[in-house]
Scaffold this motif. Structure first.
Motif, short mmCIF file in Angstrom:
data_model
loop_
_atom_site.label_atom_id
_atom_site.label_comp_id
_atom_site.label_asym_id
_atom_site.label_seq_id
_atom_site.Cartn_x
_atom_site.Cartn_y
_atom_site.Cartn_z
N GLY A 121 0.93 -1.29 0.04
CA GLY A 121 -0.02 0.02 0.02
C GLY A 121 0.82 1.21 -0.09
O GLY A 121 0.57 2.14 -0.65
N PHE A 122 1.85 1.15 0.91
CA PHE A 122 2.89 2.35 0.66
C PHE A 122 3.52 2.40 -0.58
O PHE A 122 3.59 3.72 -1.42
N ALA A 157 13.81 2.58 22.40
CA ALA A 157 14.23 3.87 21.79
C ALA A 157 15.41 4.22 22.76
O ALA A 157 15.18 4.19 23.80
N ARG A 158 16.63 4.87 22.20
CA ARG A 158 17.46 5.32 22.56
C ARG A 158 17.21 6.83 23.20
O ARG A 158 16.63 7.32 22.36
N PRO A 159 18.17 7.42 23.80
CA PRO A 159 18.10 8.95 24.15
C PRO A 159 18.41 9.47 22.72
O PRO A 159 19.20 9.19 21.84
N GLY A 160 17.58 10.73 22.70
CA GLY A 160 17.89 11.35 21.31
C GLY A 160 17.16 10.92 20.08
O GLY A 160 17.39 11.06 19.03
N THR A 161 15.86 10.17 20.34
CA THR A 161 15.04 9.96 19.35
C THR A 161 13.69 10.35 19.61
O THR A 161 13.35 10.72 20.52
N ARG A 162 12.87 10.38 18.42
CA ARG A 162 11.47 10.51 18.38
C ARG A 162 10.74 9.21 18.24
O ARG A 162 11.06 8.43 17.46
N VAL A 163 9.60 9.17 18.91
CA VAL A 163 8.91 7.82 18.78
C VAL A 163 7.34 8.16 18.59
O VAL A 163 6.82 8.88 19.08
N LEU A 164 6.88 7.33 17.33
CA LEU A 164 5.78 7.28 17.11
C LEU A 164 5.04 6.11 17.28
O LEU A 164 5.33 5.00 16.50
N PRO A 165 4.32 5.71 18.41
CA PRO A 165 3.64 4.40 18.64
C PRO A 165 2.46 4.31 17.38
O PRO A 165 2.08 4.93 16.97
N ILE A 166 2.71 2.81 17.29
CA ILE A 166 1.80 2.44 16.02
C ILE A 166 0.60 1.34 16.39
O ILE A 166 -0.49 1.61 15.93
N SER A 290 6.15 8.04 7.70
CA SER A 290 5.41 8.19 9.10
C SER A 290 3.92 8.68 9.18
O SER A 290 3.31 8.10 9.83
N GLU A 291 3.75 9.44 8.11
CA GLU A 291 2.40 9.84 7.94
C GLU A 291 1.52 8.51 7.55
O GLU A 291 0.39 8.47 8.10
N TRP A 292 2.15 7.73 6.65
CA TRP A 292 1.17 6.38 6.43
C TRP A 292 1.06 5.31 7.48
O TRP A 292 0.00 5.04 7.69
N LEU A 293 2.37 5.37 8.35
CA LEU A 293 1.99 4.79 9.74
C LEU A 293 0.92 5.05 10.54
O LEU A 293 0.25 4.34 11.38
N GLN A 294 0.74 6.46 10.53
CA GLN A 294 -0.12 7.07 11.50
C GLN A 294 -1.44 6.73 11.06
O GLN A 294 -2.35 6.83 11.72
N GLU A 295 -1.91 6.45 9.60
CA GLU A 295 -3.13 6.39 9.09
C GLU A 295 -3.45 4.82 9.65
O GLU A 295 -4.67 4.43 9.69
#
Length: 299
Positions: A121-122, A157-166, A290-295
Motif C-alpha cells: 500500500g505504501f 528507543a535510545r535517548p535522542g530519538t522521536r517515537v511514534l507508537p503504531i 511516518s504519515e502512512w504509519l499514522q493512518e
C-alpha cells in the motif's frame, strides 16, 4: 575534521587491488593480466605503496612474490576493505536509478507479520521511494548505523530519538490443536504443559501468569527461542504452549494451525513504534512513511 597538513598513508583502491592480486597469484604479470593492467602499472602500485608506508610488502623467492609479515598484515585488512566497498556498490546499484531509499531496521516478526503485508500500500502511494529492510533485535544506534529509522518496541528507543507508537502489544496464549485439542485451559493448568519461551524477553510468561493470578512454581519448563517468528513455528509444530502478541498470531489463528485456549489477554505492557533520530535532517521519504504509519496506527 580532516587535517590538511598531515600526510596521508591511505592506500588507493588500485594499490590494494594490486597488492591482493599479486599476493594471491604470486607474480606481478599474473596480477596485471587478471586486472587488465600492464605489469609495469602493478609493479608501480606496489612500489609506491611500499615507499609511502616505509615497509617491504613482498620478498622475491624463485621468481615469485611472497608476502612479508607486514604484507600479510595489510592483506587481511585490504581484502575486507575491498569486499565492503564492492558490497556497498552492489547495494547502491540494486536500488535502481533515481529512487529515494528508506533504510529501516525492523524486529523480524513484526516485519513479516505486520509490516510487509501492508507495505504494498505504501509502495503504490509512493512508487518513487524504495524500501531497504534489515532485521534488528537490539536497539539501534543511529550514530553508528546506516538506518534512517527503526520499527521496534517503544522501550527500545535510545535517548535522542522521536517515537511514534503504531500498535499495542496484546499478549495471548496459543497452541496447536494437535497438542491441546479444543479444550479451554484455566491459566493455572498451563503450568502442566511445556511453555515456549522467548530468550530475549524471558519475563513475558511470568508477567502474563501474574496478571492472570497464577503463581508459577519452580522454573518454567519449555524450549527457548530467540524471537517470536521461531516461537510461532515451534507452537505450530506442537512443541508447547506459546505466548504471542495477537498481531503476530492472527494469521495462524485464522488458518486454524493455532488456537487460543485461554481468553485472558495481557495488555498495556508495550507498543510497537517508529523510532527515528530527533536531530536528523529533514527527510521527505521518512516523513511520508511516518504519515502512512499514522493512518494505520490503532487509536
Amino acid at each position: 575534521m580532516i587535517r590538511q597538513n598531515r600526510p596521508s598513508y591511505t592506500p588507493t583502491v588500485q594499490e590494494l587491488r594490486a597488492l591482493l592480486y599479486s599476493a594471491d597469484l604470486g607474480t606481478a604479470s599474473a596480477a596485471a593480466e587478471a586486472l587488465s593492467l600492464t605489469q609495469g602499472a602493478v609493479s608501480r602500485s606496489i612500489r609506491t605503496l611500499e615507499e609511502r608506508l616505509g615497509v617491504r610488502l613482498f620478498h622475491r623467492e624463485r621468481q615469485r612474490l611472497v608476502l612479508s609479515d607486514a604484507g600479510r598484515a595489510l592483506v587481511r585488512d585490504a581484502r575486507d576493505i575491498l569486499d565492503r566497498i564492492e558490497s556497498s556498490a552492489r547495494m547502491v546499484m540494486a536500488f535502481g536509478g533515481g529512487e529515494d531509499v528508506l533504510r529501516l531496521a525492523v524486529l523480524p516478526t513484526f516485519a513479516t507479520s505486520w509490516l510487509i503485508p501492508r507495505l504494498a500500500g505504501f509502495s503504490r502511494r509512493h512508487p518513487g521511494i524504495g524500501i531497504d529492510l534489515a532485521e534488528a533485535l537490539a536497539p539501534v544506534d543511529f550514530d553508528d548505523s546506516p538506518f534512517d529509522a527503526a520499527l521496534q518496541r517503544v522501550e527500545m528507543a535510545r535517548p535522542g530519538t522521536r517515537v511514534l507508537p503504531i500498535c499495542p502489544e496484546n499478549l495471548i496464549v496459543v497452541a496447536s490443536p494437535a497438542l491441546i485439542g479444543n479444550t479451554t485451559l484455566p491459566p493455572a493448568e498451563l503450568l502442566n504443559w511445556p511453555l515456549i519461551q522467548q530468550s530475549t524477553r524471558p519475563e513475558l510468561w511470568s508477567d502474563w501468569l501474574a496478571a492472570a493470578g497464577v503463581e508459577p512454581f519452580g522454573q518454567l519448563r519449555g524450549p527457548r527461542f530467540q524471537h517470536f517468528g521461531m516461537v510461532i513455528a515451534a507452537a505450530r509444530a506442537g512443541m508447547g504452549v506459546a505466548l504471542l502478541p495477537d498481531i503476530f498470531a492472527a494469521e495462524a489463528l485464522a488458518e486454524g494451525t493455532l488456537r487460543q485456549p485461554c481468553p485472558q489477554v495481557l495488555t498495556g505492557g508495550s507498543s510497537y513504534a517508529l523510532i527515528r533520530p530527533a536531530q536528523a535532517q529533514a527527510q521527505r521519504s521518512l516523513d511520508l512513511f511516518s504519515e502512512w504509519l499514522q493512518e494505520l496506527a490503532e487509536p
